[in-house]
Motif scaffolding. Structure first.
Motif, mmCIF file in Angstrom:
data_model
loop_
_atom_site.group_PDB
_atom_site.id
_atom_site.type_symbol
_atom_site.label_atom_id
_atom_site.label_comp_id
_atom_site.label_asym_id
_atom_site.label_seq_id
_atom_site.Cartn_x
_atom_site.Cartn_y
_atom_site.Cartn_z
ATOM 1 N N SER A 274 0.833 -1.208 0.000
ATOM 2 C CA SER A 274 0.000 0.000 0.000
ATOM 3 C C SER A 274 0.868 1.260 0.000
ATOM 4 O O SER A 274 0.553 2.251 -0.666
ATOM 5 C CB SER A 274 -0.958 0.006 1.195
ATOM 6 N N ILE A 275 1.979 1.235 0.732
ATOM 7 C CA ILE A 275 2.879 2.396 0.764
ATOM 8 C C ILE A 275 3.494 2.626 -0.608
ATOM 9 O O ILE A 275 3.563 3.764 -1.096
ATOM 10 C CB ILE A 275 3.974 2.197 1.831
ATOM 11 N N LEU A 276 3.932 1.556 -1.248
ATOM 12 C CA LEU A 276 4.530 1.682 -2.586
ATOM 13 C C LEU A 276 3.520 2.237 -3.588
ATOM 14 O O LEU A 276 3.836 3.146 -4.373
ATOM 15 C CB LEU A 276 5.047 0.320 -3.053
ATOM 16 N N LEU A 277 2.296 1.714 -3.558
ATOM 17 C CA LEU A 277 1.276 2.178 -4.506
ATOM 18 C C LEU A 277 0.884 3.625 -4.252
ATOM 19 O O LEU A 277 0.524 4.357 -5.183
ATOM 20 C CB LEU A 277 0.041 1.278 -4.437
ATOM 21 N N SER A 278 0.950 4.049 -2.992
ATOM 22 C CA SER A 278 0.544 5.424 -2.664
ATOM 23 C C SER A 278 1.462 6.461 -3.301
ATOM 24 O O SER A 278 1.107 7.638 -3.394
ATOM 25 C CB SER A 278 0.504 5.620 -1.146
ATOM 26 N N ILE B 253 -3.174 0.002 4.671
ATOM 27 C CA ILE B 253 -3.774 1.244 4.168
ATOM 28 C C ILE B 253 -2.775 2.395 4.305
ATOM 29 O O ILE B 253 -2.150 2.560 5.355
ATOM 30 C CB ILE B 253 -5.065 1.598 4.940
ATOM 31 N N SER B 254 -2.660 3.165 3.237
ATOM 32 C CA SER B 254 -1.764 4.327 3.248
ATOM 33 C C SER B 254 -2.505 5.580 2.803
ATOM 34 O O SER B 254 -3.386 5.512 1.937
ATOM 35 C CB SER B 254 -0.572 4.095 2.319
ATOM 36 N N GLU C 254 -4.942 -2.112 -13.122
ATOM 37 C CA GLU C 254 -3.579 -2.155 -13.651
ATOM 38 C C GLU C 254 -2.615 -2.737 -12.621
ATOM 39 O O GLU C 254 -1.803 -3.624 -12.925
ATOM 40 C CB GLU C 254 -3.125 -0.754 -14.063
ATOM 41 N N PHE C 255 -2.733 -2.252 -11.392
ATOM 42 C CA PHE C 255 -1.808 -2.728 -10.362
ATOM 43 C C PHE C 255 -2.187 -4.113 -9.846
ATOM 44 O O PHE C 255 -1.303 -4.875 -9.425
ATOM 45 C CB PHE C 255 -1.720 -1.709 -9.226
ATOM 46 N N ILE C 256 -3.465 -4.452 -9.885
ATOM 47 C CA ILE C 256 -3.873 -5.816 -9.546
ATOM 48 C C ILE C 256 -3.206 -6.790 -10.526
ATOM 49 O O ILE C 256 -2.714 -7.862 -10.136
ATOM 50 C CB ILE C 256 -5.405 -5.976 -9.609
ATOM 51 N N GLY C 257 -3.167 -6.414 -11.802
ATOM 52 C CA GLY C 257 -2.528 -7.251 -12.810
ATOM 53 C C GLY C 257 -1.048 -7.436 -12.547
ATOM 54 O O GLY C 257 -0.494 -8.526 -12.745
ATOM 55 N N ILE C 258 -0.403 -6.388 -12.080
ATOM 56 C CA ILE C 258 1.041 -6.464 -11.793
ATOM 57 C C ILE C 258 1.292 -7.324 -10.557
ATOM 58 O O ILE C 258 2.119 -8.248 -10.581
ATOM 59 C CB ILE C 258 1.615 -5.048 -11.597
ATOM 60 N N ILE C 259 0.587 -7.014 -9.476
ATOM 61 C CA ILE C 259 0.791 -7.756 -8.225
ATOM 62 C C ILE C 259 0.396 -9.221 -8.387
ATOM 63 O O ILE C 259 1.010 -10.117 -7.800
ATOM 64 C CB ILE C 259 -0.029 -7.111 -7.080
#
Length: 285
Positions: A61-65, A159-160, A88-93
């Motif tokens: 969460s910190i990285l995505l924020s 959560i961030s 998009e990020f769900i696909g990456i993770i």
């Protein structure tokens, strides 16, 4: 003399039977103690696994924020832009096998849902009335992680806060399920049931049969051994930590959320046909 011998023989036979009964009881007691120790051992493994998942959810969460793509969602407050960013990020993770079921939830500064990655139709609802973690982020503006029940079930959440030009724009939530515990149980030769109190029912908890147990939902129905349901229903997991039902042994551990509320249970199951008690003793030693 023959009569005396017969009496002596009967006496010895009775003594042997009594000793056999006591010895069997002793062996059974030792066996149950070994199984209980094995449950305790695995309970600690699962506690460490949950802590690792909590830290992983927080780190993601910190990285995505920090992502400009994510920040654009919060600047525009546009549901479609937010959904595209989340997917998009769900696909990456999701390329990481253990996180193939990860979810992302975005909320604005007023704790209103902007987008849920798993459902394009559910957004715009106000979560401030029941989401402790989201309110904490809004008030303290610091990353936070832990177990909490939301509208759509129980998850390990990281959560961030999101900032744009030093202004608080809302929060981004990474949600992990309890599949890590499923993996631990499977590797240890145990069955596991993740139970959520039915008081948390909502329209968003889907894809499970809600009638398997009286007071709780089984969240991991897709991997649980449903053949164990009759004995699971007999096991008083709300009041007993350990119980034997025939050849089945059950162990219960309360699930506590970030606010220190009991929200469900982890129930473990062991059967001698899977792992012998002699092997358990070797593992424990």
């Amino acid at each position: 003399m023959g009569k005396l011998f017969k009496i002596f023989f009967i006496f010895i036979s009775v003594c042997l039977v009594v000793l056999s009964v006591f010895y069997y009881g002793y062996l059974q007691s030792q066996k149950e103690q070994t199984i209980k120790k094995y449950f305790d051992f695995n309970s600690e493994l699962m506690a460490r696994s949950l802590e690792n998942e909590r830290l992983n959810a927080l780190a993601i969460s910190i990285l995505l924020s920090k992502s400009d793509t994510i920040k654009n969602c919060y600047v525009t407050q546009n549901h479609e832009i937010c959904m595209n960013a989340a997917k998009e990020f769900i696909g990456i993770i999701g390329h990481i096998p253990k996180y193939k079921d990860v979810n992302i939830h975005m909320h604005n500064a007023d704790v209103i849902s902007l987008a849920r990655s798993w459902d394009d139709t559910k957004f715009g609802d106000n979560l401030s009335g029941f989401r402790y973690m989201l309110n904490d982020i809004k008030n303290n503006m610091q990353p936070l992680s832990g177990i909490e029940v939301g509208r759509c079930g129980m998850f390990i959440r990281g959560i961030s806060p999101i900032f744009f030009e030093n202004k608080f724009m809302g929060s981004l939530e990474v949600m992990l399920n309890f599949s890590a515990l499923d993996d631990v149980a499977k590797n240890q030769g145990l069955n596991i049931f993740i139970l959520l109190d039915k008081s948390f029912d909502s329209d968003c908890i889907q894809d499970i049969d809600k009638n398997l147990l009286k007071n709780h939902y089984i969240l991991n129905q897709n991997i649980s051994n449903v053949n164990l349901l009759p004995n699971l229903r007999r096991f008083n997991y709300e009041n007993l930590k350990f119980s034997r039902l025939g050849d089945d042994y059950f162990y219960s551990k309360p699930l506590i959320d970030i606010s220190n509320n009991k929200i469900g249970y982890i129930v473990l199951h062991y059967n001698d046909n899977v792992i012998s008690t002699s092997r358990l003793e070797r593992i424990l030693n």
